[in-house]
Enzyme design. Sequence first.
Site, PDB file in Angstrom:
ATOM      1  N   ILE A   1      46.238  67.722  19.202  1.00 44.20           N
ATOM      2  CA  ILE A   1      46.466  69.160  19.309  1.00 44.20           C
ATOM      3  C   ILE A   1      47.812  69.275  20.023  1.00 44.20           C
ATOM      4  CG2 ILE A   1      45.077  69.254  21.447  1.00 44.20           C
ATOM      5  CD1 ILE A   1      44.389  72.135  20.858  1.00 44.20           C
ATOM      6  N   SER A   2      48.722  70.084  19.476  1.00 45.16           N
ATOM      7  CA  SER A   2      50.089  70.128  19.984  1.00 45.16           C
ATOM      8  C   SER A   2      50.150  70.812  21.352  1.00 45.16           C
ATOM      9  CB  SER A   2      50.995  70.860  18.998  1.00 45.16           C
ATOM     10  OG  SER A   2      50.819  70.356  17.699  1.00 45.16           O
ATOM     11  N   GLN A   3      51.329  70.681  21.989  1.00 41.57           N
ATOM     12  CA  GLN A   3      51.552  71.289  23.304  1.00 41.57           C
ATOM     13  C   GLN A   3      51.562  72.818  23.150  1.00 41.57           C
ATOM     14  OE1 GLN A   3      55.173  69.747  24.854  1.00 41.57           O
ATOM     15  NE2 GLN A   3      55.056  70.938  26.754  1.00 41.57           N
TER      16      GLN A   3
END
Length: 215
Positions: A61-63
Amino acid sequence: MPDPFARRRRRLAETVRGQGVSDPRVLQAVADVPRHRFVPGAVLRRAYEDAALPIGFGQTISQPSIQALYLQVLEIGAGDRVLEVGTGSGYQTALLAALSANVYSVERIPQLAVRARQALDELGHRNVALLTGDGTVGWSRYAPYDAILVAAAAPDVPHALVDQLAPGGRLLIPLGDQHTQTLTLVRRTAEGVTEREPVIACVFVPLIGRFGWPE
Ligand code: SAH
């Protein structure tokens, strides 16, 4: 019942603002969408850090500050139809669902798509359609899209995605090799011409498919 995570979520929205995202609609969405519902139990206590986290199957899951930047740069409007390539956890999908009219999201790993569907259903998002498959070919059935968000790194812009952009549409995609990329904004003008503009350096997992990297 009060949400024990609400305070951490507001703090995350503040952090995202400190990272340069100023759009109030985007910041409100970060303050509203429960990121902890989209991360695996093993990293639950880190759900509101401004960090990428593992979600299984070699994916992340991206930043949050980068995800919020996507939404700001794409200028997602309340009436927009949006295509997302790389559903992953479904968190970005939920942010999009809060900001736009309809979200169409494609994920190549079936187990992730199933998990995302469940989380989105539990939160009551009714304006989201998910598809399991190769998103580098887009999703022609619901095209054209006002905005297309690609959440994985590609060697070049998949032409099928440009073809599915509405006039005036925006596409945001990390372009580069498998180690570092440049987040790139592609605009399709009313005349059908496409223009490219670099946004920021970034690091994403590879986009794997017909118009991405080979398996
Ligand atoms: N935005 C997501 C993060 C996605 S990570 C989130 O909030 O969790 C990138 C995702 O793109 C991964 O889940 C990966 O499986 C997926 N992906 C990679 N290539 C793809 C393709 N060709 N079509 C659809 N999804 C793809």
